[in-house]
Design an enzyme around this catalytic site. Structure first.
Site, PDB file in Angstrom:
ATOM      1  N   HIS A 241       0.832  -1.203   0.000  1.00 19.79           N
ATOM      2  CA  HIS A 241       0.000   0.000   0.000  1.00 19.79           C
ATOM      3  C   HIS A 241       0.866   1.252   0.000  1.00 19.79           C
ATOM      4  O   HIS A 241       0.476   2.287  -0.544  1.00 19.79           O
ATOM      5  CB  HIS A 241      -0.916   0.031   1.237  1.00 19.79           C
ATOM      6  CG  HIS A 241      -2.015  -0.979   1.203  1.00 19.79           C
ATOM      7  ND1 HIS A 241      -1.834  -2.269   1.621  1.00 19.79           N
ATOM      8  CD2 HIS A 241      -3.310  -0.877   0.801  1.00 19.79           C
ATOM      9  CE1 HIS A 241      -2.976  -2.940   1.491  1.00 19.79           C
ATOM     10  NE2 HIS A 241      -3.877  -2.124   0.994  1.00 19.79           N
ATOM     11  N   ASP A 314      -4.841  -5.794  -7.872  1.00 20.03           N
ATOM     12  CA  ASP A 314      -5.049  -5.176  -6.577  1.00 20.03           C
ATOM     13  C   ASP A 314      -5.303  -3.689  -6.852  1.00 20.03           C
ATOM     14  O   ASP A 314      -5.155  -3.214  -7.985  1.00 20.03           O
ATOM     15  CB  ASP A 314      -3.826  -5.381  -5.683  1.00 20.03           C
ATOM     16  CG  ASP A 314      -4.165  -5.354  -4.192  1.00 20.03           C
ATOM     17  OD1 ASP A 314      -5.245  -4.834  -3.838  1.00 20.03           O
ATOM     18  OD2 ASP A 314      -3.344  -5.829  -3.387  1.00 20.03           O
TER      19      ASP A 314
END
Length: 594
Positions: A241, A314
């Site tokens: 992330h 993702d």
């Protein structure tokens, strides 16, 4: 919620023209015909799965309208669908999509209605991350299960299948047909900041069996399961992330470790596989993230592993995929690599127009888009979205959070709690000899949709079992004053329960001083079981693997002797002073003596 007449009117054209049923690729001719009638703009839209703010497709709160205008340039989900013709929408708690099951059902129906009313309108594939444990988007009163590492500690494929079946039934009832679960990563790095307890464990074979079982449960309930994060995110100390992880496994180790659960998922007929924003030099030396790697996605996943289902990225807003290329290049490169669904780009307008331009400029062919759209439409057909795009309030009431489902979650949780230390048979505690309990420890933000905070949940559960339990939250980094307060409070208790969370030096000091104070101390790892290695003096230690209500209640029943500890470590715990040596091996777990 739309009436049956509205439903039939909105879907009659598509459903009648397709009359889709059956399995495999039996309907490809009809689907290809449908694709041939789509405009290029509609084709581009079909590839995107996008977030949108609000509890309603047409009438969100003003704050959500403002957020949509800022991030997407539209006011509502319906406007986003009309402008971009997106093929999928992802629900998040923070986007205010998931207030309660009936609201979610209405939102899902509103989204389907908005899309089906468009020219050549298609049903939308609604998705979310409902892993259970620490990652959930749909909360109570829906049924919430233990997370993957807890299921790994239970070791039951039957329980994994039951989890998938019940969770799948509930997701389908509220209009969510694609779930980004299970996690197929093999967590072999105790320092992994992003996977950890989201993984079933560190043994490839065990993970593979549980992945396949959960896939069977979800897909048997009519919800697409998604194995993630290919080619394997289990051995990294960087969170994708916020950074760009590098996996240093050799090709041979990848085959023996990371690849095993994905092969198992493919054999189980997995509907979708999610890519990882990781660099894996042994599989592709270019330095590109796997999400953008043709050798990894087309060469290995499609070619060597023989996977022909949907490949979804993702989130494209994560730093791991944005490090090397700009936001306009990422979606184009992902499609060139072999991706089908482009998930949650930072700017839908930038990404959508970039793909459109790439086709018009000849960098991407329309035929390449058609390949992905065919896979996406096959999945929508298999999930029954052409015939039954809508859900009902009656279905929500009959399915979501039923007593039978909730009881199943409690039973499964009870089989996961793992007893690691029990010096002098401190456990189980007897409410007659130790009636007054003090519950202290870390109180991390509660996972979505659970009650929290964990000290309060544990105290309430123990009080319900006949103790008098008082909660005193001390946080993840208690100050000296907080530690002193807890030690003073312990003097009035017969025993102390302390929750540890990714243990810090301050938490360690708290536990050590509580032990030195002379009261029986029971520590509970409410996230990673590795904490126990830092606390050699604690007389009793349980691993709960998460701080969701269902796992904390199960731990309370074990503490009280109302349930036996049955879990076994699905990962090794290494010695703090010698990380090369296992303090507790995989499969370790104590039982209560009779």
């Amino acid at each position: 919620m739309p009436s049956r007449r509205t439903v039939l009117a909105a879907t009659a054209g598509v459903a009648a023209s397709l009359a889709l049923s059956g399995t495999a690729h039996a309907n490809d001719k009809k689907l290809r015909s449908l694709i041939s009638r789509m405009t290029l703009e509609e084709k581009v839209g079909q590839l995107f799965v996008m977030r949108v703010y609000g509890h309603s497709a047409t009438a969100p709160d003003q704050a959500d309208i403002d957020a949509n205008l800022k991030e997407i340039g539209v006011r509502t989900a319906a406007e986003m669908i009309a402008r971009y013709r997106v093929g999928g929408i992802i629900y998040f708690t923070w986007a205010h999509n998931t207030r309660d099951p009936h609201q979610i059902a209405d939102l899902s129906n509103g989204i389907q209605q908005a899309s089906l009313r468009q020219p050549r309108g298609l049903p939308v594939l609604v998705s979310t991350d409902q892993e259970h444990g620490i990652v959930c988007r749909v909360g109570e009163p829906a049924t919430l299960f233990p997370g993957a590492m807890a299921i790994g500690a239970g070791g039951s494929r039957k329980d994994a299948r039951t989890l998938g079946r019940i969770a799948g039934q509930e997701l389908r009832a509220i209009g969510i047909r694609q779930n980004y679960s299970p996690v197929a990563d093999v967590n072999v790095n105790p320092a992994n900041p992003v996977i950890g307890v989201r993984s079933f464990g560190s043994e490839a074979g065990a993970v593979a069996g549980l992945v396949a079982a959960e896939v069977a449960g979800y897909q048997g309930a009519g919800v697409a399961a998604t194995a993630k994060h290919f080619p394997g995110h289990g051995d990294t100390s960087v969170d994708s992330h916020y950074g760009f992880p590098v996996i240093t496994h050799s090709r041979e180790l990848w085959e023996k470790l990371d690849a095993v659960p994905f092969r198992s998922a493919i054999r189980a007929g997995i509907d979708s596989i999610m890519t990882a924003h990781i660099q894996f030099p042994a599989l592709d030396a270019s330095g590109d993230p796997a999400t953008l790697s043709h050798p990894i996605l087309t060469g290995i996943l499609r070619g060597e592993l023989g996977y022909d289902g949907v490949v979804v990225t993702d989130s494209l807003g994560m730093e791991g995929v944005r490090t090397k290329y700009g936001d306009a290049r990422v979606p184009v490169l992902a499609l060139k690599a072999g991706v089908d669904q482009l998930l949650n780009p930072p700017s839908l307008d930038v990404a959508w127009n970039a793909v459109l331009k790439a086709v018009r400029d000849g960098e991407l062919t329309e035929a390449r888009l058609d390949e992905s759209i065919l896979r996406i439409l096959r999945l929508k057909a298999r999930l029954g979205l052409f015939e039954e795009p809508y859900v009902s309030h009656g279905g929500v009431t009959r399915t979501v959070g039923t007593p039978a489902h909730l009881a199943a979650a409690e039973r499964i949780a009870e089989r996961t709690t793992t007893l690691l230390v029990n010096e002098g048979r401190v456990l189980p505690l007897n409410r007659n000899t130790h009636p007054k309990l003090l519950v202290v420890g870390a109180d991390p933000a509660s996972p979505s949709g659970t009650t929290g905070p964990p000290t309060g949940v544990l105290a309430a559960a123990l009080t319900a079992l006949g103790f008098t339990a008082t909660a005193l939250p001390t946080g993840t980094a208690p100050s000296a004053a907080t530690v002193a307060q807890a030690v003073a409070a312990a003097q009035d208790a017969d025993a102390v329960i302390v929750g540890t969370y990714n243990i810090t030096a301050a938490q360690k000091t708290l536990v050590e001083q509580l032990v030195a104070a002379g009261r029986p101390v029971v520590a509970v790892a409410i996230r990673n079981p590795y904490d126990v290695a830092q606390l050699p003096t604690v007389p009793a230690y349980l691993a709960a693997y998460s701080w969701t209500d269902v796992e904390l209640r199960a731990a309370a029943r074990v503490i009280a002797g109302q349930a036996a500890p049955r879990g076994k470590l699905p990962v090794p715990v290494q010695r703090a002073d010698d990380p090369a040596t296992a303090l507790y091996p995989v499969g370790y777990g104590l039982a209560y003596r009779r």
